[in-house]
Every structure is written in structure tokens, then in C-alpha cells.
Design an enzyme around this catalytic site. Structure first.
Site, short mmCIF file in Angstrom:
data_model
loop_
_atom_site.label_atom_id
_atom_site.label_comp_id
_atom_site.label_asym_id
_atom_site.label_seq_id
_atom_site.Cartn_x
_atom_site.Cartn_y
_atom_site.Cartn_z
N GLU A 156 -11.17 8.87 -7.80
CA GLU A 156 -9.86 9.46 -7.57
C GLU A 156 -8.97 9.41 -8.81
OE1 GLU A 156 -9.30 6.94 -4.18
OE2 GLU A 156 -7.96 5.62 -5.26
N CYS B 129 -1.63 0.56 -1.88
CA CYS B 129 -2.47 1.65 -2.36
C CYS B 129 -2.75 2.60 -1.21
CB CYS B 129 -3.82 1.15 -2.84
SG CYS B 129 -3.78 0.01 -4.17
#
Length: 196
Positions: free
Chosen positions: A117, A55
Site C-alpha cells: 500500500e 492505522c
């Protein structure tokens, strides 16, 4: 804004926190840039958690800002696969990384850090060389679907911790995608942002 103590971080970790991320609105439109450190402070939006393979964020640089066919995001993924897992750049090219869809989510990690996000979901299926960075990855393992279901069950009983985004993705999409690894094209959706 209170000062975040970085005394316990090594030079590489401090440099990573200084990288410039792309700020976006809830519809994935660029609205600016800020440091990775600021982007993950809870005031702007658990430790040792299990999560998906890799990630990170595209950086606010020309190569990673390219929106055409998600090239910038795929270049960022290639960079982070090398940084986190030590996978040599030539083993996974941006062209081999498939962009499936996007999710929007917000979660707090602890009293300081958190996330708000839009995440691009990317897949790559390939045999690779792993040499994980200990600053990024404490341990890793390959799991079967059944083993992952057991991990999720342990997380629901608070026996282990799983990152909030991975829990959401796993419970909502992952097993459906996993059952169709050789036919992921049917799930490609570059228009919708799945709100989690």
C-alpha cells in the site's frame, strides 16, 4: 482463492473486513475498490505487534475519496481514531490533522495476511479522551523517544514484535520528525512517494 475462516471474529470485525478500500497503483492513482479482507490477504500482495497510534484505510466512499488537500484521508483518520481509540469525533477534526507525506511499502504479516500500500503519514498533537476498542487494541502506552528506541532494539533481537511499516517509518523518519514537532512544515512533501 482459499476461504478465510472468520468464525473466531465477532460481528463488528466481520463488518470491518467487508469495508471497501480504495485500490491504487504504485503512483497513488485510483484503479478500483475491494474489501479490506481481500486487500490484506498475502495472496493478493505477526500477531500482537506494537505499532504507531492508528492505522487504517480510507474507504471507497465519497467523503473519504476526496483528494483535495487530503480531506478524504484526514476524514478516514478521524473515523479510525474514534473506532480504534474511542476518541470522540469532536475532539480531533480533520482540519487539526496534518498530512506530512506518503510512503509505499509491502510486507507479509503471516501466512494469510499482508500489506502492499501507499500510506499517508498524518500527525495530530492534542490532549484527547481515550476509550480503546478491545477488538482493535490490546494495550496502549505513551512512550518517550528513548523508550521507543529501547522497543526498537528489543524488536531487533526478536524479543518483541513491531509492525513492519512502523519499523520502517521509525528507522527512516520518525526521530527526525519527533525532534521537529513544532516545525513539521519543513518536512511536508505531498509530491514524493517514499519507496520503502
Amino acid at each position: 482463492m482459499p476461504e478465510v475462516n472468520t468464525d473466531n471474529l465477532d460481528e463488528q470485525q466481520v463488518q470491518l473486513l467487508a469495508e471497501m478500500c480504495i485500490l491504487i497503483d504504485e503512483n497513488d492513482k485510483k484503479i478500483g475498490a475491494d474489501t479490506k479482507k481481500n486487500c490484506h490477504l498475502n495472496e493478493n500482495i505477526d500477531k500482537d505487534c506494537f505499532t504507531n497510534t492508528c492505522c487504517s484505510h480510507p474507504l471507497s466512499t465519497p467523503l473519504e475519496l476526496e483528494e483535495n488537500n487530503a480531506h478524504g484521508v484526514r476524514r478516514a483518520a478521524q473515523r479510525r481514531l474514534r473506532a480504534e481509540l474511542g476518541i470522540p469525533l469532536e475532539q480531533v477534526t480533520p482540519e487539526e490533522i496534518s498530512y506530512l507525506t506518503r510512503i509505499h511499502y509491502k510486507a507479509r504479516s503471516d501466512g494469510i495476511w499482508g500489506e502492499h500500500e501507499i500510506d499517508y503519514i498524518l500527525f495530530v498533537q492534542k490532549n484527547v479522551t481515550l476509550n480503546p476498542d478491545p477488538n482493535e487494541i490490546k494495550s496502549y502506552c505513551y512512550v518517550t523517544q528513548e523508550e521507543l528506541k529501547q522497543l526498537l532494539e528489543k524488536a531487533s533481537k526478536n524479543e518483541i514484535k513491531i509492525t513492519p511499516w512502523f519499523k520502517l517509518i521509525a528507522e527512516t523518519f520518525l526521530f527526525k520528525w519527533w525532534d521537529n514537532l513544532h516545525n513539521l512544515n519543513r518536512f511536508v512533501d505531498h509530491e514524493k512517494i517514499h519507496r520503502m
